[in-house]
Design an enzyme around this catalytic site. Sequence first.
Site, PDB file in Angstrom:
ATOM      1  N   TYR A 188       0.834  -1.205   0.000  1.00 21.19           N
ATOM      2  CA  TYR A 188       0.000   0.000   0.000  1.00 21.19           C
ATOM      3  C   TYR A 188       0.872   1.261   0.000  1.00 21.19           C
ATOM      4  O   TYR A 188       1.718   1.430   0.876  1.00 21.19           O
ATOM      5  CB  TYR A 188      -0.901  -0.048   1.236  1.00 21.19           C
ATOM      6  CG  TYR A 188      -1.613   1.227   1.600  1.00 21.19           C
ATOM      7  CD1 TYR A 188      -2.411   1.901   0.679  1.00 21.19           C
ATOM      8  CD2 TYR A 188      -1.514   1.750   2.895  1.00 21.19           C
ATOM      9  CE1 TYR A 188      -3.074   3.061   1.037  1.00 21.19           C
ATOM     10  CE2 TYR A 188      -2.178   2.903   3.262  1.00 21.19           C
ATOM     11  CZ  TYR A 188      -2.959   3.564   2.330  1.00 21.19           C
ATOM     12  OH  TYR A 188      -3.613   4.712   2.689  1.00 21.19           O
TER      13      TYR A 188
ATOM     14  N   ASP B  21      -1.545  -6.302   9.481  1.00 22.29           N
ATOM     15  CA  ASP B  21      -2.644  -5.385   9.187  1.00 22.29           C
ATOM     16  C   ASP B  21      -3.766  -6.214   8.564  1.00 22.29           C
ATOM     17  O   ASP B  21      -3.674  -6.628   7.407  1.00 22.29           O
ATOM     18  CB  ASP B  21      -2.148  -4.303   8.224  1.00 22.29           C
ATOM     19  CG  ASP B  21      -3.176  -3.235   7.936  1.00 22.29           C
ATOM     20  OD1 ASP B  21      -4.375  -3.568   7.894  1.00 22.29           O
ATOM     21  OD2 ASP B  21      -2.798  -2.065   7.731  1.00 22.29           O
TER      22      ASP B  21
ATOM     23  N   ILE C 239      -7.037  -5.278   8.126  1.00 16.84           N
ATOM     24  CA  ILE C 239      -8.212  -4.413   7.964  1.00 16.84           C
ATOM     25  C   ILE C 239      -9.153  -4.885   6.857  1.00 16.84           C
ATOM     26  O   ILE C 239     -10.288  -4.413   6.776  1.00 16.84           O
ATOM     27  CB  ILE C 239      -7.814  -2.939   7.716  1.00 16.84           C
ATOM     28  CG1 ILE C 239      -7.122  -2.769   6.366  1.00 16.84           C
ATOM     29  CG2 ILE C 239      -6.927  -2.427   8.844  1.00 16.84           C
ATOM     30  CD1 ILE C 239      -6.902  -1.311   5.982  1.00 16.84           C
TER      31      ILE C 239
ATOM     32  N   LYS D  75     -12.938  -0.755   6.007  1.00 19.45           N
ATOM     33  CA  LYS D  75     -13.164  -1.664   4.882  1.00 19.45           C
ATOM     34  C   LYS D  75     -14.241  -2.697   5.215  1.00 19.45           C
ATOM     35  O   LYS D  75     -15.107  -2.978   4.396  1.00 19.45           O
ATOM     36  CB  LYS D  75     -11.866  -2.381   4.509  1.00 19.45           C
ATOM     37  CG  LYS D  75     -10.651  -1.481   4.411  1.00 19.45           C
ATOM     38  CD  LYS D  75     -10.798  -0.362   3.409  1.00 19.45           C
ATOM     39  CE  LYS D  75      -9.538   0.482   3.332  1.00 19.45           C
ATOM     40  NZ  LYS D  75      -9.662   1.620   2.397  1.00 19.45           N
TER      41      LYS D  75
END
Length: 473
Positions: free
Chosen positions: A150, A235, A237, A275
């Site tokens: 990202y 992570d 998410i 998300k």
Amino acid sequence: MSNHRQLMVSRKITCNSHGEDSHYFFGWQEYERNPYDETRNPAGIIQMGLAENQLSLDLLETWLLENPRAASFMSSGTSLFRQMALFQDYRGLPAFKKALADFMGEIRGNRVKFDPNRLVLTAGATSANETLMFCLAEPGEAFLLPTPYYPGFDRDLKWRTGVEIVPIHCDSFNDFQITEGSLQKAYDDALDRKVKVKGVLVTNPSNPLGTTLSSKALKALLTFVSTKRIHLICDEIYSGTVFSPSGFTSVAEDAVLAECNVSREFVHVVCSLSKDMGVPGFRVGAIYTHNEHVLSAATKMSSFGLVSSQTQYLLSEMLSDKKFTLNYLRENRKRLRQRQKKLVSGLQKCGISCLKSNAGLFCWVNMSHLLDYPSFEAETRLWKKLLHQVGLNVSPGSSFHCSEPGWFRVCFANMSEKTLAVSLERIRSFLSKSLRGQCPQKVLTEPKKLLLYCKSSFTWSIFQPDSTQSERF
């Protein structure tokens, strides 16, 4: 005068490590100057660079209509407005932390029971990841990140903390999965630069790949951090966006950690509702950790980015409604799966393939055969064509630090089905016009033949130099 002004501010705000000059962010800026609208601006740029989930907002709206007291801060006929408006404990509302912990467990099939007392609430995952950097590393020390990753991590992890990112280079030959060799290579690269490695950060499910870590990759990762005695930040998410029946394993699962002999004190999970619930504007993120030092420090640091009491109260009511959360997760996964299939099949009809995915709000799309030369410069040229001529803001792989040119992240959940159809038609039309003399019907019905055309004549056609260019392809 400029030098004088520069002396009046800190070096931190004048450095260029924010990453805003990335094509990823530039595409957003171009979209905002000319946003597509079906009626008001049908020739505008369609935003396919924003990983936002708008597919299930109607489920949230229906719940709010059926539960008006939650939004009006009423409980048993009594107004809670004054209570919500005044100062609250920065550790967060207990009711919300319990509801969030339960929801996190529900997403993971209740294979994990999260302790609300080990949650640190943050203003989104951005704040959570930065807080962990402050807690785990000194300026100049590093975290290893698998590529592609990202683009916002260059800002979130580095800008204010001074922490370095060392890439773990992953390649398409094994679908960009982490391997023991790639982990060790990145670690050795850091040592060669005399940079101390404090941990590894991964996104699972991956942004931008839309895939979950395989059991082999997960085991290699956990064994690596255990052997090196370094931290692992996972992570997660996008955990609620996994739309395949199986395939996602959280690092929070005790059985997984025990198998690789990993201490829970070295493993930290980042979660968010941006998300999973499609509410990025609510700014709700969290750190889950068993490390007492990190828990204490991160909790204190959370006062710099609190989640509002009103948001916590509203979401605690919503997430405590188990009938609603069960239906939401099931329906949201179904809609994501259907939308992903529409994008993949639409691109396939244009002769464009995607990495096989099982999660996320996007696809990792291979357009390498459309490049006039296998280079990142050629990728940028194609990206500019797509942005300015086709009117699609897709994100080029170079902004995700991909090691191979020609890959793009294309989002599908932040628009209506009708807008997605417009996007696919624009791509089809663009390729059709570029295949000089080839009829649109062939583009639609013969994707394999299109690939051959692309390799032989497409690049000359769409990158044909105009009168102001002297470069030849």
